[in-house]
Design a protein around this motif. Structure first.
Motif, PDB file in Angstrom:
ATOM      1  N   ARG A   1      -6.463  -1.948 -15.007  1.00 25.84           N
ATOM      2  CA  ARG A   1      -5.274  -2.803 -14.906  1.00 25.84           C
ATOM      3  C   ARG A   1      -4.494  -2.880 -16.234  1.00 25.84           C
ATOM      4  O   ARG A   1      -3.889  -3.902 -16.557  1.00 25.84           O
ATOM      5  CB  ARG A   1      -5.669  -4.227 -14.499  1.00 25.84           C
TER       6      ARG A   1
ATOM      7  N   ARG B   1       2.332   6.875  -6.843  1.00 26.61           N
ATOM      8  CA  ARG B   1       1.452   7.981  -7.231  1.00 26.61           C
ATOM      9  C   ARG B   1       2.216   9.313  -7.187  1.00 26.61           C
ATOM     10  O   ARG B   1       1.986  10.196  -8.008  1.00 26.61           O
ATOM     11  CB  ARG B   1       0.238   8.023  -6.319  1.00 26.61           C
TER      12      ARG B   1
ATOM     13  N   SER C   1      -0.485  -6.327 -12.053  1.00 31.37           N
ATOM     14  CA  SER C   1      -0.429  -6.694 -10.639  1.00 31.37           C
ATOM     15  C   SER C   1       0.798  -6.065 -10.016  1.00 31.37           C
ATOM     16  O   SER C   1       1.740  -5.675 -10.712  1.00 31.37           O
ATOM     17  CB  SER C   1      -0.382  -8.222 -10.472  1.00 31.37           C
TER      18      SER C   1
ATOM     19  N   GLN D   1       0.820  -1.194   0.000  1.00 35.00           N
ATOM     20  CA  GLN D   1       0.000   0.000   0.000  1.00 35.00           C
ATOM     21  C   GLN D   1       0.869   1.266   0.000  1.00 35.00           C
ATOM     22  O   GLN D   1       0.575   2.253  -0.699  1.00 35.00           O
ATOM     23  CB  GLN D   1      -0.934   0.011   1.227  1.00 35.00           C
TER      24      GLN D   1
ATOM     25  N   VAL E   1       2.347   1.783  -3.469  1.00 35.96           N
ATOM     26  CA  VAL E   1       1.391   2.400  -4.387  1.00 35.96           C
ATOM     27  C   VAL E   1       1.331   3.911  -4.152  1.00 35.96           C
ATOM     28  O   VAL E   1       1.305   4.714  -5.099  1.00 35.96           O
ATOM     29  CB  VAL E   1      -0.007   1.753  -4.212  1.00 35.96           C
TER      30      VAL E   1
ATOM     31  N   SER F   1      -5.778   5.889 -12.702  1.00 34.49           N
ATOM     32  CA  SER F   1      -7.008   5.081 -12.784  1.00 34.49           C
ATOM     33  C   SER F   1      -6.703   3.603 -13.017  1.00 34.49           C
ATOM     34  O   SER F   1      -7.576   2.859 -13.475  1.00 34.49           O
ATOM     35  CB  SER F   1      -7.904   5.621 -13.907  1.00 34.49           C
ATOM     36  N   ASN F   2      -5.479   3.184 -12.721  1.00 40.26           N
ATOM     37  CA  ASN F   2      -5.076   1.804 -13.016  1.00 40.26           C
ATOM     38  C   ASN F   2      -5.946   0.761 -12.309  1.00 40.26           C
ATOM     39  O   ASN F   2      -6.187  -0.334 -12.835  1.00 40.26           O
ATOM     40  CB  ASN F   2      -3.601   1.605 -12.636  1.00 40.26           C
ATOM     41  N   ASP F   3      -6.461   1.080 -11.113  1.00 40.30           N
ATOM     42  CA  ASP F   3      -7.290   0.114 -10.388  1.00 40.30           C
ATOM     43  C   ASP F   3      -8.562  -0.233 -11.147  1.00 40.30           C
ATOM     44  O   ASP F   3      -9.162  -1.297 -10.915  1.00 40.30           O
ATOM     45  CB  ASP F   3      -7.651   0.679  -9.008  1.00 40.30           C
ATOM     46  N   MET F   4      -8.956   0.633 -12.073  1.00 41.97           N
ATOM     47  CA  MET F   4     -10.198   0.408 -12.813  1.00 41.97           C
ATOM     48  C   MET F   4     -10.005  -0.486 -14.030  1.00 41.97           C
ATOM     49  O   MET F   4     -10.922  -1.199 -14.432  1.00 41.97           O
ATOM     50  CB  MET F   4     -10.798   1.753 -13.250  1.00 41.97           C
TER      51      MET F   4
END
Length: 522
Positions: free
Chosen positions: A117, A65, A122, A58, A61, A112-115
């Motif tokens: 990928r 950012r 990963s 976490q 990440v 917006s990578n979480d939306m």
């Protein structure tokens, strides 16, 4: 705290110092892109330093950012800085839009990578040597960005390489620092991409640290933020005179915009070529070969020459000034060739010369100039034992013309008589108006008899074409005559005798009076 993180934080501090220094300097395109690159480097170094310290994924990440607030805009800053070094107007607007647009797209894609990928498929982490190393599976958008970033950096490196190759010797160290500062982070990045970095550490921010060192030398030692871009654009390219910078072999190193209008064939392709190998450069070199220094005793003084040419059917004159450019130690680094259009100066000098030497009414020599020319011809005739005659000419009854027909008619009569004299006399003869209605003609290589015959012909033509008769006294130089004034006095005496004899006649030394067929009396 890992030593690598300490190094990166130090690198960020260095970039922050350079950013602050750049902000205190002028606000031009080069400085703006430099500030942008330093800002991106600070975010990259701080973020990656924090990433290496992160206790879990976490925090990695979060650190990424921070990094990706700067990474997407490295391409814009790098290419923009390199472009502005060569052209201080900066990147063209279309290229700014493309590079800036790609940067914004990369920023949005990562955030917006979480939306989707598509940037990182990963992300995991492993602890190695007290550092957290991210283990990421990269997506297609990541690799597309990497390809674009490498192309942009390669383009920037090529621009800096071109600047280094074209720069004058005095700026060579400055441009070399920029070239090395742009090449090091790219090389570090390529090593990382090829898997050559220890523990899989991203070497790119460490390369930016090396870049900061080179940029620091360029800024504080070679004045990159104070000297070249503004000097070249506002001074070198802003002056109206053409300037060409030549190396010691007289090869073109640089030139300003105005020089293109002076030398045919001068353009980007001329850089590195000998001046005389350019289309219009041969004329310049030929003129310089006969150039002389205004200060012959000075071995480093400028060479000054003039050349002329036709531009759209108009003859133009140019002054060439070749001057050595020396450094602080007095060592010649290169030469500057300044080209100035001096056509107006030549025209003004010609006008001043005409005003000083000619009679404004008739266009013939004035009294002062006719006396100078006559003395010169008298001395030449005396030295070569050659004949020389003088004809002193007076317009008969000129006052009556002015009184009866007006001064405009009198002036017109004098101009027509002057035209007859210029048309009939030779180029080697000298003729002028010495005042009022009196003219003088000096005839080299001509004896009194031939001069008298010539004056009778002139008198007849003036009577027919101008409506005016002439009284003329013709005298020839004698071996014992001391000076021209004596010859002029003899001509004046013969003119007086012609008037006494009734005017409209030619009185020649040693001959009788030659009246016209129909003498006119006032």
């Amino acid at each position: 705290m890992p030593a690598a993180s300490v190094f990166l934080f130090f690198s960020a501090a260095l970039c922050a110092g350079l950013l602050a220094h750049a902000r205190r300097q002028r606000r031009d395109a080069f400085s703006r892109y430099f500030v942008g690159l330093m800002t991106a480097s600070i975010l990259y170094a701080l973020g990656y330093g924090a990433e290496l310290m992160a206790p879990d994924v976490q925090h990695i990440v979060w650190a990424l950012r921070v990094q990706y607030l700067g990474i997407p805009f490295i391409a814009l800053a790098w290419v923009g800085m390199a472009w502005a070094y060569l052209d201080s107007r900066g990147l063209p607007r279309p290229l700014q839009i493309v590079l800036g647009g790609v940067g914004v797209a990369v920023l949005l894609a990562f955030q917006s990578n979480d939306m989707h990928r598509l940037f990182y498929v990963s992300l995991d982490a492993v602890r190695v040597g007290g550092m957290s190393i991210a283990l990421a599976v990269k997506g297609p958008l990541y690799w597309a960005h990497i390809a674009f970033l490498n192309l942009a950096i390669a383009f920037g490196v090529l621009l800096f390489f071109r600047a280094w190759r074209q720069s004058m010797r005095i700026y060579r160290a400055q441009s070399l620092c920029l070239l090395l500062g742009s090449a090091f982070p790219w090389l570090f990045h390529l090593v990382y991409l090829m898997g050559g970095s220890p523990y899989g550490i991203d070497l790119s921010p460490f390369g930016l640290a090396a870049s900061g060192l080179f940029f620091g030398v360029a800024a504080f030692r070679h004045g990159i933020l104070e000297i070249l871009p503004i000097a070249r654009d506002l001074v070198f390219d802003g002056i109206s005179e053409g300037v060409i910078i030549l190396d010691d072999a007289r090869r073109v190193s640089d030139f300003n915009r105005a020089a293109v209008g002076f030398v045919r064939g001068l353009g980007p392709a001329a850089v590195g070529r000998p001046l005389d190998a350019i289309d219009g450069g041969g004329e310049v070199v030929a003129a310089l070969q006969g150039a002389q220094s205004p200060s012959p005793d000075s071995g480093t003084g400028p060479l000054v020459a003039e050349m002329s040419g036709c531009d759209d059917g108009i003859e133009r004159h140019y002054e060439l000034r070749l001057s050595p450019l020396v450094d602080r130690d007095g060592v010649i680094q290169c030469q500057s060739l300044m080209l100035m259009d001096v056509t107006e100066k030549h025209q003004l000098l010609a006008q001043l010369h005409a005003l000083a030497t000619t009679d404004s009414l008739t266009g013939l020599y004035n009294r002062r100039q006719i006396e100078q020319e006559a003395v010169r011809l008298f001395l030449l005739a005396e030295r070569g034992a050659m004949p020389l005659s003088i004809a002193v000419i007076d317009v008969d009854c000129f006052k009556a013309i002015n009184d009866q027909q007006g001064h405009a008619a009198g002036d017109a009569t004098l101009r027509r008589i002057a035209e007859v004299l210029k048309a009939r006399l030779r180029a080697s003869d000298v003729v002028g108006r010495i005042g009022g209605d009196e003219f003088v003609a000096v005839l080299p290589g001509t004896g009194a008899a031939a001069a008298g015959a010539l004056m009778r012909e002139v008198s007849a033509r003036c009577r027919a074409e101008c409506g005016a008769s002439l009284s003329v006294g013709v005298a020839e130089r004698h071996a014992g005559m001391a000076c021209f004034e004596a010859l002029a006095a003899e001509g004046d005496d013969l003119l007086y005798r012609a008037k006494q004899a009734g005017r409209d006649c030619v009185m020649v030394e040693g001959e009788g009076i030659h009246h016209s067929p129909q003498p006119e009396l006032c």
